[in-house]
Structure formats: structure tokens, C-alpha cells
Design a protein around this motif. Sequence first.
Motif, short mmCIF file in Angstrom:
data_model
loop_
_atom_site.label_atom_id
_atom_site.label_comp_id
_atom_site.label_asym_id
_atom_site.label_seq_id
_atom_site.Cartn_x
_atom_site.Cartn_y
_atom_site.Cartn_z
N GLN A 100 0.80 -1.22 0.00
CA GLN A 100 0.00 0.00 0.00
C GLN A 100 0.83 1.27 0.00
OE1 GLN A 100 -2.90 -0.29 3.13
NE2 GLN A 100 -3.95 -2.02 2.18
N THR A 101 1.97 1.28 0.64
CA THR A 101 2.80 2.48 0.65
C THR A 101 3.61 2.61 -0.63
OG1 THR A 101 4.70 1.36 1.68
CG2 THR A 101 3.02 2.30 3.16
N SER A 127 -1.39 0.74 -6.38
CA SER A 127 -1.27 1.13 -4.96
C SER A 127 -1.25 2.65 -4.84
CB SER A 127 -0.01 0.53 -4.34
OG SER A 127 1.16 1.13 -4.85
N ARG A 133 -4.08 4.94 -3.00
CA ARG A 133 -3.62 5.80 -1.92
C ARG A 133 -4.18 7.22 -2.10
NH1 ARG A 133 1.25 4.18 -2.45
NH2 ARG A 133 2.21 6.01 -3.37
N ARG A 147 -6.96 9.12 0.30
CA ARG A 147 -6.61 10.40 0.91
C ARG A 147 -7.67 11.46 0.61
NH1 ARG A 147 -1.70 10.83 -0.87
NH2 ARG A 147 -2.11 12.18 -2.66
#
Length: 202
Positions: free
Chosen positions: A85-86, A188, A192, A196
Motif C-alpha cells: 500500500q505504501t 497502490s 492511496r 486520501r
Amino acid sequence: MIRSEPQRYEPPTHGLNIIPFAFMAGGWLAPLIMFWLYVWGPLRPFDYPAGDLMPGVFVLFAMAISVALWWIIPRGYFRVSEFEQTGRVYELLGVLVFRKLVPDGDFANRWERRKDPNYRMIRSRKSAADFIKRTEQSERGHIVLLAIGAVSAAHAWSIGWHGWALYLSAGNIVVNVYPILLQRYTRSRIYRILRRESGIAA
């Protein structure tokens, strides 16, 4: 920022993509086809070993499974795992460097923005969803090619053509492994951004 209003996704039309496509096709796909033509026999150069080097049942079965992967890869495979995910793991593997050189990559997009400063690959949430599907289809195709390349390299090694085996394996990493990593990194990143901006799981 990804806007919420739906807009139709429009792929880029610039010709700069021809360069990385040509390198990938000419540098790996064409040699892969050439390898099998040499194995087949009639088009084999005179300085190559003579004899029947055609693959056995096991290699043919493995090749069939490789092609069938297009249809049998489960949908859940394309979900982004927690460790992805990062995106950090992919960045450590050099995906950002690879992204500069690929079709629709950083250099190609930068070139397009010289003509159209407002150009963006993703313009809205709808185009983001479409782009995610596009990464999944691209990854699926590269998985099939990766498997075909691996089987081909294994057969090359088994018949003593070690140079071919090493070349096809190295090319497989550049042409298929890294594109697979890039597609997963891209998903990813999109997820993300969506999380956000919306505050919910994308």
C-alpha cells in the motif's frame, strides 16, 4: 488531485511510446520467436547443433498452462496487499527508475505536456477506475509472457543452449517482471490518492 466529476478516459496519442515498445519487442519478443524457429529446425543456422530439439510433452503442457493463465488468474490476485500500500517496496526495487522509460511513462508524459500543459493520464475518479482496470489487463498480459519466457528459457537450458537461456531470462526480467511490478505500484498509488481524497477505502 483527482476530480469527482466523470470524464471519459483518453489515452495518449504521442509517438514517443514507439521507442520503448520497439526496444521491448525487438530486444526480447523477436528473439523469443527466433529461438523457437531455431528449435523447430528448418530456420536453424548451419553453425547450430543438428538433431531434433523439439520440446517434450512436459514443456508443451507448461506452455499451454502459461497461455491459460490469461483466463485462470483469480480476480483477487490483483488486489493490493497491505505491504504494497505504501509503494515503498517497489520504490526500493527501482520501479520509479523503470517508470521513466516505459510507454506512457514519465518521459513520454513529460513530452506530451510540452504540447498540452493540461494533459493528464488520469483526470477524474472515473478515469482512475478505468486506469486501474487497464493496469490489471497489462499485468495479466505480462504474467502470460513471463511464464512463456520462463518455459522457453528452461527448454533452452535443457538442450544446452545456455546463451539463449540466459538472454531470455534476463530479458524476461526487464520486459515482464518490472512491468508487473510497475502495474502493482501504480494501482497502490491510485488507491492511496483515492483514500486520501475521499477518506474511505478505495
